[in-house]
Design a protein around this motif. Sequence first.
Motif, PDB file in Angstrom:
ATOM      1  N   HIS A   1       0.778  -1.163  -0.050  1.00 32.86           N
ATOM      2  CA  HIS A   1      -0.024   0.107   0.243  1.00 32.86           C
ATOM      3  C   HIS A   1       1.058   1.316  -0.051  1.00 32.86           C
ATOM      4  O   HIS A   1       1.950   1.296   0.786  1.00 32.86           O
ATOM      5  CB  HIS A   1      -0.929  -0.028   1.331  1.00 32.86           C
ATOM      6  N   GLY A   2       0.543   2.293  -0.841  1.00 34.59           N
ATOM      7  CA  GLY A   2       1.398   3.559  -0.810  1.00 34.59           C
ATOM      8  C   GLY A   2       2.524   3.564  -1.745  1.00 34.59           C
ATOM      9  O   GLY A   2       2.573   2.317  -2.354  1.00 34.59           O
ATOM     10  N   ASN A   3       3.076   4.613  -1.894  1.00 31.89           N
ATOM     11  CA  ASN A   3       4.430   4.544  -2.730  1.00 31.89           C
ATOM     12  C   ASN A   3       3.984   4.396  -3.992  1.00 31.89           C
ATOM     13  O   ASN A   3       3.287   5.521  -4.602  1.00 31.89           O
ATOM     14  CB  ASN A   3       5.467   3.587  -2.294  1.00 31.89           C
ATOM     15  N   ALA A   4       4.294   3.289  -4.872  1.00 33.03           N
ATOM     16  CA  ALA A   4       3.879   3.116  -6.325  1.00 33.03           C
ATOM     17  C   ALA A   4       2.775   2.325  -6.373  1.00 33.03           C
ATOM     18  O   ALA A   4       2.676   1.228  -5.746  1.00 33.03           O
ATOM     19  CB  ALA A   4       5.127   2.930  -7.105  1.00 33.03           C
ATOM     20  N   ALA A   5       1.786   2.619  -7.371  1.00 32.74           N
ATOM     21  CA  ALA A   5       0.994   1.413  -7.766  1.00 32.74           C
ATOM     22  C   ALA A   5       1.758   0.507  -8.475  1.00 32.74           C
ATOM     23  O   ALA A   5       2.952   0.679  -9.156  1.00 32.74           O
ATOM     24  CB  ALA A   5      -0.383   1.874  -8.384  1.00 32.74           C
ATOM     25  N   GLU A   6       1.123  -0.606  -8.702  1.00 32.67           N
ATOM     26  CA  GLU A   6       2.003  -1.931  -9.241  1.00 32.67           C
ATOM     27  C   GLU A   6       1.432  -2.441 -10.466  1.00 32.67           C
ATOM     28  O   GLU A   6       0.323  -2.900 -10.251  1.00 32.67           O
ATOM     29  CB  GLU A   6       2.462  -2.949  -8.283  1.00 32.67           C
ATOM     30  N   HIS A   7       2.063  -2.705 -11.723  1.00 33.74           N
ATOM     31  CA  HIS A   7       1.559  -3.589 -12.671  1.00 33.74           C
ATOM     32  C   HIS A   7       1.614  -4.932 -12.243  1.00 33.74           C
ATOM     33  O   HIS A   7       2.580  -5.545 -11.809  1.00 33.74           O
ATOM     34  CB  HIS A   7       2.694  -3.447 -14.059  1.00 33.74           C
ATOM     35  N   MET A   8       0.588  -5.643 -12.664  1.00 26.77           N
ATOM     36  CA  MET A   8       0.462  -7.347 -12.537  1.00 26.77           C
ATOM     37  C   MET A   8      -0.251  -7.796 -13.737  1.00 26.77           C
ATOM     38  O   MET A   8      -0.837  -7.121 -14.420  1.00 26.77           O
ATOM     39  CB  MET A   8      -0.285  -7.504 -11.056  1.00 26.77           C
ATOM     40  N   ASN A   9      -0.096  -9.100 -13.951  1.00 24.94           N
ATOM     41  CA  ASN A   9      -0.770  -9.785 -15.012  1.00 24.94           C
ATOM     42  C   ASN A   9      -2.167 -10.340 -14.480  1.00 24.94           C
ATOM     43  O   ASN A   9      -2.353 -10.981 -13.546  1.00 24.94           O
ATOM     44  CB  ASN A   9       0.041 -10.853 -15.383  1.00 24.94           C
ATOM     45  N   LEU A  10      -3.158 -10.200 -15.167  1.00 24.00           N
ATOM     46  CA  LEU A  10      -4.453 -10.586 -15.114  1.00 24.00           C
ATOM     47  C   LEU A  10      -4.864 -11.415 -16.309  1.00 24.00           C
ATOM     48  O   LEU A  10      -5.175 -11.093 -17.276  1.00 24.00           O
ATOM     49  CB  LEU A  10      -5.591  -9.613 -14.921  1.00 24.00           C
ATOM     50  N   PRO A  11      -4.677 -12.844 -15.972  1.00 21.31           N
ATOM     51  CA  PRO A  11      -4.836 -13.838 -16.969  1.00 21.31           C
ATOM     52  C   PRO A  11      -6.292 -13.934 -17.422  1.00 21.31           C
ATOM     53  O   PRO A  11      -7.225 -14.004 -16.370  1.00 21.31           O
ATOM     54  CB  PRO A  11      -4.347 -15.150 -16.416  1.00 21.31           C
ATOM     55  N   MET A  12      -6.707 -13.604 -18.595  1.00 24.07           N
ATOM     56  CA  MET A  12      -8.003 -14.167 -19.163  1.00 24.07           C
ATOM     57  C   MET A  12      -8.508 -15.717 -19.590  1.00 24.07           C
ATOM     58  O   MET A  12      -9.468 -16.095 -20.186  1.00 24.07           O
ATOM     59  CB  MET A  12      -8.184 -13.239 -20.248  1.00 24.07           C
ATOM     60  N   ALA A  13      -7.193 -16.297 -19.499  1.00 23.82           N
ATOM     61  CA  ALA A  13      -7.508 -17.654 -19.909  1.00 23.82           C
ATOM     62  C   ALA A  13      -6.436 -18.622 -19.093  1.00 23.82           C
ATOM     63  O   ALA A  13      -5.500 -17.998 -18.929  1.00 23.82           O
ATOM     64  CB  ALA A  13      -7.524 -17.867 -21.651  1.00 23.82           C
ATOM     65  N   PRO A  14      -6.483 -19.850 -19.011  1.00 24.18           N
ATOM     66  CA  PRO A  14      -5.408 -20.591 -18.532  1.00 24.18           C
ATOM     67  C   PRO A  14      -3.853 -20.594 -18.961  1.00 24.18           C
ATOM     68  O   PRO A  14      -3.105 -20.329 -18.175  1.00 24.18           O
ATOM     69  CB  PRO A  14      -6.084 -22.071 -18.384  1.00 24.18           C
ATOM     70  N   ASP A  15      -3.909 -20.343 -20.315  1.00 26.01           N
ATOM     71  CA  ASP A  15      -2.770 -20.053 -20.698  1.00 26.01           C
ATOM     72  C   ASP A  15      -2.216 -18.900 -20.759  1.00 26.01           C
ATOM     73  O   ASP A  15      -1.090 -18.585 -21.590  1.00 26.01           O
ATOM     74  CB  ASP A  15      -2.673 -20.782 -22.345  1.00 26.01           C
ATOM     75  N   GLN A  16      -2.720 -17.947 -20.118  1.00 29.13           N
ATOM     76  CA  GLN A  16      -2.297 -16.807 -19.711  1.00 29.13           C
ATOM     77  C   GLN A  16      -1.417 -16.507 -18.584  1.00 29.13           C
ATOM     78  O   GLN A  16      -1.200 -15.497 -18.199  1.00 29.13           O
ATOM     79  CB  GLN A  16      -2.888 -15.642 -20.331  1.00 29.13           C
ATOM     80  N   MET A  17      -1.139 -17.546 -17.788  1.00 30.30           N
ATOM     81  CA  MET A  17      -1.022 -17.479 -16.173  1.00 30.30           C
ATOM     82  C   MET A  17       0.425 -17.558 -16.244  1.00 30.30           C
ATOM     83  O   MET A  17       1.326 -18.365 -16.543  1.00 30.30           O
ATOM     84  CB  MET A  17      -1.661 -18.305 -15.633  1.00 30.30           C
ATOM     85  N   ALA A  18       1.114 -16.363 -15.798  1.00 27.91           N
ATOM     86  CA  ALA A  18       2.627 -16.332 -15.812  1.00 27.91           C
ATOM     87  C   ALA A  18       3.144 -17.450 -14.527  1.00 27.91           C
ATOM     88  O   ALA A  18       4.315 -18.026 -14.892  1.00 27.91           O
ATOM     89  CB  ALA A  18       3.074 -15.006 -15.271  1.00 27.91           C
ATOM     90  N   SER A  19       2.176 -17.831 -13.685  1.00 30.87           N
ATOM     91  CA  SER A  19       2.573 -18.708 -12.564  1.00 30.87           C
ATOM     92  C   SER A  19       2.619 -20.106 -13.359  1.00 30.87           C
ATOM     93  O   SER A  19       3.132 -20.995 -12.533  1.00 30.87           O
ATOM     94  CB  SER A  19       1.639 -18.626 -11.466  1.00 30.87           C
ATOM     95  N   ARG A  20       2.314 -20.440 -14.067  1.00 32.99           N
ATOM     96  CA  ARG A  20       2.115 -21.618 -14.906  1.00 32.99           C
ATOM     97  C   ARG A  20       3.025 -21.686 -15.965  1.00 32.99           C
ATOM     98  O   ARG A  20       3.198 -22.604 -16.686  1.00 32.99           O
ATOM     99  CB  ARG A  20       0.711 -22.159 -15.396  1.00 32.99           C
ATOM    100  N   GLY A  21       3.721 -20.481 -16.166  1.00 34.36           N
ATOM    101  CA  GLY A  21       5.074 -20.694 -17.292  1.00 34.36           C
ATOM    102  C   GLY A  21       4.534 -19.993 -18.553  1.00 34.36           C
ATOM    103  O   GLY A  21       5.423 -20.003 -19.471  1.00 34.36           O
ATOM    104  N   SER A  22       3.473 -19.364 -18.836  1.00 32.32           N
ATOM    105  CA  SER A  22       2.963 -18.732 -19.949  1.00 32.32           C
ATOM    106  C   SER A  22       3.862 -17.325 -20.175  1.00 32.32           C
ATOM    107  O   SER A  22       4.037 -16.736 -19.057  1.00 32.32           O
ATOM    108  CB  SER A  22       1.554 -18.356 -19.727  1.00 32.32           C
ATOM    109  N   ARG A  23       4.371 -17.142 -21.273  1.00 28.33           N
ATOM    110  CA  ARG A  23       4.995 -15.797 -21.636  1.00 28.33           C
ATOM    111  C   ARG A  23       4.024 -15.184 -22.530  1.00 28.33           C
ATOM    112  O   ARG A  23       4.110 -13.920 -23.160  1.00 28.33           O
ATOM    113  CB  ARG A  23       6.060 -16.121 -22.473  1.00 28.33           C
ATOM    114  N   LYS A  24       2.802 -15.713 -22.677  1.00 28.03           N
ATOM    115  CA  LYS A  24       1.821 -15.030 -23.456  1.00 28.03           C
ATOM    116  C   LYS A  24       1.182 -13.900 -22.721  1.00 28.03           C
ATOM    117  O   LYS A  24       0.834 -12.909 -23.182  1.00 28.03           O
ATOM    118  CB  LYS A  24       0.572 -15.968 -23.846  1.00 28.03           C
ATOM    119  N   LEU A  25       0.730 -14.147 -21.580  1.00 25.87           N
ATOM    120  CA  LEU A  25       0.132 -13.093 -20.528  1.00 25.87           C
ATOM    121  C   LEU A  25      -1.130 -12.587 -20.959  1.00 25.87           C
ATOM    122  O   LEU A  25      -1.676 -12.592 -22.057  1.00 25.87           O
ATOM    123  CB  LEU A  25       1.135 -12.087 -20.219  1.00 25.87           C
TER     124      LEU A  25
END
Length: 322
Positions: free
Chosen positions: A244-268
Amino acid sequence: MRRILTGLALAGAVLAAPATAQTTRQQANEALFQQLQKVHRLSEAQMKEIRRIFARSAVIGQGNPAISKHPMTPEQCRRRAPDYANKRFERICGAKYMAPLYDPRKERPEDAKACIDQFEFPDIPCTYPVVWVKAKEAAEICAAMGKRLCDAHEWEGACAGALEPPDYPFGAGSVAAMRAIHNRKYEPTKSWAYGPAFQRGICAQNSTKSPTCNGGGYNRCGSNTYPTGAFPKCVSKLGVYDLHGNAAEHMNLPMAPDQMASRGSRKLGVTEMKGSWFIWDKYRAHPDWCRWRAPFWHGTRVMSPASHENYHLGFRCCKTID
């Protein structure tokens, strides 16, 4: 440590130099590169890639040094901040200043399959966050560091103090519908990194917006952030700071299972902005509880060249571990 302090001293001198804003930004970035290589033990190849990413942008850095007025110096931060080194976390994550992501209700830190930066990038205590960065650039910098952009549920777990399984309602059909389902689920148990209710004075959010900043613009809006880690109580149960505070932060919101960075996807997937920013004690523009997902503000695909950048928007990285 001497080289780190020298780099910070150089950055301070740069801010006072009577050169052009563009020149001082480049000089401040050079001091930052020295810190990055020393603290995170980056190779020459890694530094070459990071420099290349920065060089493509006319604004990326720790804010416009010609107009930014930080409420605290790195030296003041070091006088009040504890020693943030954590040897246990380093063994688990294989990197400095990262925290394991896990569920303390049923797991140990050693059970973690991923880690998250403890501080906003550059993930070095008592440095100013890097801002004016696009989501695409954030993802590329994380990759150059040997890390990746976090998925939204990982940031949320780091903040709420327990990593829960991915809960993306992919069948909902739109960002707005997915967001509504998610927020309805978690609002009854909403919390902040430091506890169950919002508090002023806990995090780096009592700075002031530049008087010339009427909506945006590099030459009008100072990135008036605090040094990272300057508020030791602004920490989650998993040991992650400045959510909280300082800078807001970019994150990835996957719209499909193959867009999950946590599962190794580079598609994002698409962009998600997490956290709040440096004036929150004075002006709360929107909710900022840990698992809250924002409207699709300035939304694009993460890897779009047109992804959003501004004076209070930064990022932090995650890392998958074996």
